[in-house]
Structures are given as structure tokens and as C-alpha cells.
Write an enzyme that holds these catalytic residues in place. Structure first.
Site, PDB file in Angstrom:
ATOM      1  N   ALA A  13       2.537  -2.647  -3.095  1.00  0.00           N
ATOM      2  CA  ALA A  13       3.824  -2.130  -3.173  1.00  0.00           C
ATOM      3  C   ALA A  13       3.919  -0.970  -2.199  1.00  0.00           C
ATOM      4  CB  ALA A  13       4.339  -1.601  -4.709  1.00  0.00           C
ATOM      5  N   ALA A  53       5.862   2.705  -1.395  1.00  0.00           N
ATOM      6  CA  ALA A  53       6.740   3.661  -1.751  1.00  0.00           C
ATOM      7  C   ALA A  53       7.345   4.483  -0.870  1.00  0.00           C
ATOM      8  CB  ALA A  53       6.396   4.351  -3.028  1.00  0.00           C
ATOM      9  N   SER A  54       7.959   5.537  -1.023  1.00  0.00           N
ATOM     10  CA  SER A  54       8.781   6.365  -0.086  1.00  0.00           C
ATOM     11  C   SER A  54       7.458   7.126   0.318  1.00  0.00           C
ATOM     12  CB  SER A  54       9.894   7.134  -0.844  1.00  0.00           C
ATOM     13  OG  SER A  54       9.438   7.892  -1.746  1.00  0.00           O
ATOM     14  N   ALA A 105       4.097   6.780   0.087  1.00  0.00           N
ATOM     15  CA  ALA A 105       2.617   6.433  -0.174  1.00  0.00           C
ATOM     16  C   ALA A 105       2.767   4.770  -0.254  1.00  0.00           C
ATOM     17  CB  ALA A 105       1.878   6.752  -1.258  1.00  0.00           C
ATOM     18  N   GLN A 106       1.806   3.967  -0.276  1.00  0.00           N
ATOM     19  CA  GLN A 106       1.858   2.583  -0.726  1.00  0.00           C
ATOM     20  C   GLN A 106       0.407   2.434  -1.440  1.00  0.00           C
ATOM     21  OE1 GLN A 106       2.197   0.716   3.393  1.00  0.00           O
ATOM     22  NE2 GLN A 106       0.092   0.355   3.222  1.00  0.00           N
ATOM     23  N   VAL A 107       0.289   1.095  -2.119  1.00  0.00           N
ATOM     24  CA  VAL A 107      -0.727   0.802  -3.012  1.00  0.00           C
ATOM     25  C   VAL A 107      -1.304  -0.426  -2.781  1.00  0.00           C
ATOM     26  CG1 VAL A 107      -0.928   0.346  -5.568  1.00  0.00           C
ATOM     27  CG2 VAL A 107       0.568   2.040  -4.846  1.00  0.00           C
ATOM     28  N   LYS A 152      -3.690   4.254  -4.110  1.00  0.00           N
ATOM     29  CA  LYS A 152      -2.543   4.784  -3.555  1.00  0.00           C
ATOM     30  C   LYS A 152      -3.009   5.751  -2.272  1.00  0.00           C
ATOM     31  CE  LYS A 152       0.803   6.611  -5.712  1.00  0.00           C
ATOM     32  NZ  LYS A 152       1.687   7.523  -6.573  1.00  0.00           N
ATOM     33  N   ASP A 180       9.938  11.914 -14.117  1.00  0.00           N
ATOM     34  CA  ASP A 180      10.744  10.687 -13.348  1.00  0.00           C
ATOM     35  C   ASP A 180      10.429   9.568 -14.002  1.00  0.00           C
ATOM     36  OD1 ASP A 180      12.621   9.295 -11.522  1.00  0.00           O
ATOM     37  OD2 ASP A 180      11.005   9.192  -9.939  1.00  0.00           O
TER      38      ASP A 180
END
Length: 499
Positions: A137, A139-140, A142-144, A158, A293
């Protein structure tokens, strides 16, 4: 957020980029709004590029999402936060903004390898038994990536986006300057404390960039959630984590909003909703340390076990004991239909932002508007009713502090996904009893006295002014809601009355 001269220079360069993107999308949206010009433009586009007649133009929300993605991670993050407010934004906007939670382009594999080498001192092949270079995945911030430890555990890593801190500091500086200018010109923006909201957003985003902070948050939440059935926080691996790389347990599951998958797995929707709501309430109202969140993308359900998993613990909030007491009382007042009590509690949680407050006018308007909603509108949902209450606070020159706003937003998010799973539940129907049971376990006479004494020792001058109201509120709550009674006595004879 402090800014240096170099930060200001970066902001100036970034401002021109942001301006160009806004201008380009702004003209496009203007053409879409003015139908005659829009039709003329579409005709010219079909003629020049030989487009087929059945090409459908993107909606305004879809174009705004594309604009946010082009503007970069800071704006994507803001869009993600807005997307969680399902109770206050139109459905078409919610659908498009939700895509920002997953549809973010990844950064290249060679940069992933470089960051791991810099942060952990070795290549992925040396660190892990298996490492998937294609991200699971993006994200804004970081990525995993999935990986397997040499000991056999399945994990995710991450990895922070390269250069993200400098870019986000520039974007946040632009937002803060713009908020300051806008607030000076608009009483409505002062009412919602736009500057405070942007400041809190900036602090949260920058702290979220330190992945060791997220590791601490996860460890603390895991400790607090340990006693709850069916709730789990991913295990952290500190030896494989730094400020830019975080290694944690791989969680298999679906979004808590994926009703079709939950039903197909023969899980009891009511049980899933109950466990999730109980976890959120314990975090917010009992522990005072909460996942700030909790949108559906951050709460995964294991389809084999039904276990609720809170992921992405980068953004958290904290509430002191007085704030928690007031929020607990607010839930009970709503459950009991005590409109006057709700009005007074929200007033206790708020502060004036412009001039003197007409207390009688506020209470009168609160009684009129909320009573009509509850008794004529037929709805006593937490989110809808509290949103009306917050609107009345603003109308009378009052506002909550940003941390309380974040807490109430988290409660609204929890109500949204739990009632989606189990419409008969929710904070009013189930949450009040959960609070009662957990509070009676957590709040004892000894603990209340201990908290008060700690506050006396730390801030004697301030507390001497507050002790009567704090003691009265605590005793009043226990007297009204506890099954049985106990008394709290605070001995202040040892304090110097001159302080």
C-alpha cells in the site's frame, strides 16, 4: 511550528507551484460550472482530439481529489481527514475523498532500498528472509512493504517517502500563513478557530513523520487495549525500526466498513460493532489516550477470528481527567434526553473567542434547537446532535479547544462505522452503558484522590481556584451515575493559602 529563513524560502518556491495547480484546476472547475462555456469547450476538445461522444466528464469531487494528489502528501492527508467526516459532507464527496486513503502513487524501489540501507545498515535481503519490493500500500507520507523475518513472523515495513519532511513543512507553512490572513478577514473562520485547527494539523503531521513516535503510540495503545476481548494493536519490532522505517506485525483483514465481506465470513455484525465501539470509548473516556484517526481504513477486521485491529497509530490525542468527565456526562445527558444538561456541558468544554457571551441567549437557543431535533426530528444520534450543539457554540462566540474537537470527531467516526454494522447500536444506545461499566472499574475513590493531589502538587495556585468545581463535578457524576456511592475528601490544609 517554527520556521527558519530557509523554510520561508522553500515556502515561497512551493507557493508558486501550489498557485499554478490551483489556477489550472480552478479554470477547469469554472468551465464545468458555467454550462455554456463548458459545452463549447467539450465540443472543441472532441474536434481537436477526436474524442468519442460517450466520454463522461469527471465530477467536481473527482477533480478536486486529482488536484489534491497532484499537490502532494500534505493535501492528500488533509483530504483523508475530511473524508472521515461522513456526517457533515455530501455522499459524492465522501466516496471520492475515501479513494485518497489508498490510491496514492508509490515511490520507486531503488529509493526504498536506499532508505533501508541508510536507516538499518543493510540491504533488504540481509535484513529479512523475504522482502516484497512491490509495495502492499502507498499512503500520503509513507508506503508499506510485506516481509518475512528469519524467525518466520509475517511483518510489514513502513518506509517514509524521500524528502517528505521538507515538502510538508513548506506546505504547512503556506497553510498557516493563508489561515492567518483568512482568519483576520472572516469572523466565521475565527469562530471555527481555523488557525488553531491548522496549527494542530501541522503539529500532528510533523510528529507523525517520526515513525518512532508511531511505534510508541502503538505500544501504549496495545497496553491499554490488552484487557479488551477481540481488540488488537499490531506488534512493533523496535530493533528493525527508526524514525524513517517502522517494522510491525502484518495484519490480515478488511475495512470495518466492508459489510459484505464481514457477512460472508459469518461474523456477527453486532459483536464486531460492540468490540470496536468499546475500544474507542475506553481509549477516549477511560484512558485519555486515543487513536485520533479511526476511519474505516485504519480499523481492520480479521475475517477468521473477528478480531478488531487498529493500525496506523501515527496520529493520537490526549484528554485530561476533567475533559473526560465532561464528555462522559455529555453522553449520559444525551441518553437521558437532558437538553439543558447537554447545553451546560458543552458550555463547560468551550471558551469564548469574541467578546462577552450572552449565557441566557445561548441556553435559550440550545433548548429550542436541540429539543426540536430530539423530540420533533426523532433523532438522538450522537454525531448529528453534537454537530448541532457545536454550531450553536459557534453562533454564540464559543469554541472547543482543538484536542477536544479531535476527540469528538473520533467519537463521531466510531458511531458512523458501528451503526453502519449495527444500526440499533451506537454511542447513545450502547456507549453509555459501556462507559458506566468501564468507569466503575477504572474510577475509584483512591484514584480520584490521587489524580487531584497530583494536580495540587503541580499547579497549586491554579488548582486552589478550581478545586471546588472539580470536586463538585466528580461527586455529582458519581452520585448520579454510580451503582452505589463513595465520598472523596480533599485535604488542602497543607497548602499555603497565600500561593
Amino acid at each position: 511550528m517554527k520556521r527558519s529563513r530557509l523554510d520561508s524560502a522553500r515556502e515561497s518556491l512551493r507557493l508558486q507551484q501550489v498557485y499554478n495547480v490551483f489556477l489550472r484546476y480552478g479554470w477547469d472547475l469554472a468551465f464545468q460550472r458555467w454550462r455554456l462555456l463548458g459545452n463549447l469547450r467539450h465540443s472543441m476538445q472532441r474536434w481537436v482530439w477526436q474524442l468519442p461522444e460517450d466520454v463522461v466528464e469527471l465530477s467536481t469531487p473527482a477533480k478536486v481529489c486529482l488536484m489534491l494528489e497532484e499537490l502532494g502528501p500534505t493535501y492528500v492527508k488533509m483530504g483523508q481527514i475530511v473524508s472521515s467526516q461522513a456526517s457533515v459532507i455530501p455522499e459524492e464527496w465522501e466516496v471520492e475523498l475515501e479513494k485518497l486513503q489508498s490510491d496514492v502513487p508509490p515511490f520507486p524501489a531503488d529509493e526504498v532500498r536506499e532508505i533501508l540501507q541508510q536507516e538499518l545498515g543493510a540491504t533488504p535481503e540481509m535484513l529479512f528472509a523475504a522482502f516484497e519490493i512491490e509495495p502492499l500500500a502507498a499512503a500520503s507520507t509513507a508506503q508499506v512493504h510485506r516481509a518475512t523475518l528469519f524467525s518466520g513472523e509475517q511483518v510489514v515495513i513502513k518506509v517514509q517517502r524521500p524528502g517528505i519532511r521538507k515538502q510538508m513543512k513548506a506546505d504547512l507553512g503556506i497553510m498557516q500563513r493563508a489561515a492567518g490572513v483568512a482568519t483576520r478577514r472572516s469572523e466565521q473562520l475565527r469562530a471555527i478557530d481555523l488557525e488553531g485547527m491548522i496549527e494542530q494539523f501541522s503539529d500532528s503531521v510533523l510528529s507523525e513523520l517520526d515513525l518512532l513516535g508511531e511505534a510508541y503510540n502503538a505500544l501504549r495503545l496495545a497496553e491499554n487495549m490488552a484487557g479488551l476481548e477481540g481488540v488488537h494493536i499490531p506488534t512493533i519490532y523496535p530493533e528493525l525500526s527508526t524514525s524513517r522505517v517502522l517494522t510491525m506485525e502484518f495484519i490480515q483483514g478488511v475495512k470495518i466498513s466492508d459489510i459484505a465481506a464481514i457477512e460472508a465470513a459469518n461474523l456477527e455484525r453486532e459483536t464486531v460493532a460492540h468490540n470496536a465501539l468499546q475500544a474507542v470509548i475506553k481509549q477516549l473516556l477511560i484512558d485519555g489516550f486515543f487513536h485520533a484517526d479511526p476511519h474505516p481504513g485504519n480499523i481492520l477486521v480479521n475475517l477468521q477470528t473477528g478480531q478488531i485491529n487498529f493500525i496506523d497509530c501515527g496520529m493520537v490525542g490526549q484528554l485530561d481527567v476533567a475533559q473526560r468527565m465532561n464528555l462522559i456526562q455529555l453522553i449520559f445527558a444525551l441518553q437521558q434526553g437532558d437538553v439543558a444538561g447537554m447545553g451546560q456541558i458543552l458550555r463547560n468544554l468551550s471558551v469564548p473567542f469574541a467578546g462577552k457571551v450572552d449565557e441566557k441567549a445561548y441556553q435559550r437557543d440550545f433548548q429550542r434547537v436541540i429539543s426540536r431535533q430530539m423530540y420533533v426530528g426523532g433523532s438522538t444520534g450522537f454525531g448529528q446532535t453534537v454537530n448541532l450543539g457545536l454550531g450553536l457554540l459557534r453562533a454564540h462566540g464559543l469554541r472547543l479547544d482543538p484536542n477536544l474537537t479531535m476527540a469528538i470527531k473520533a467519537l463521531m467516526q466510531a458511531e458512523a462505522f458501528t451503526t453502519l454494522l449495527f444500526p440499533e447500536g451506537g454511542i447513545v444506545a450502547q456507549g453509555a452503558e459501556m462507559v458506566r461499566e468501564m468507569a466503575l472499574q477504572a474510577v475509584t475513590a483512591d484514584k480520584v484522590v490521587e489524580v487531584v493531589k497530583d494536580q495540587v502538587m503541580m499547579t497549586a495556585r491554579e488548582l486552589l481556584k478550581r478545586v471546588p468545581s472539580l470536586q463538585e463535578a466528580t461527586l455529582g457524576w458519581l452520585d448520579q451515575y454510580q451503582k452505589g456511592r463513595f465520598e472523596v475528601h480533599l485535604d488542602t490544609s497543607g497548602l499555603d493559602k497565600s500561593v
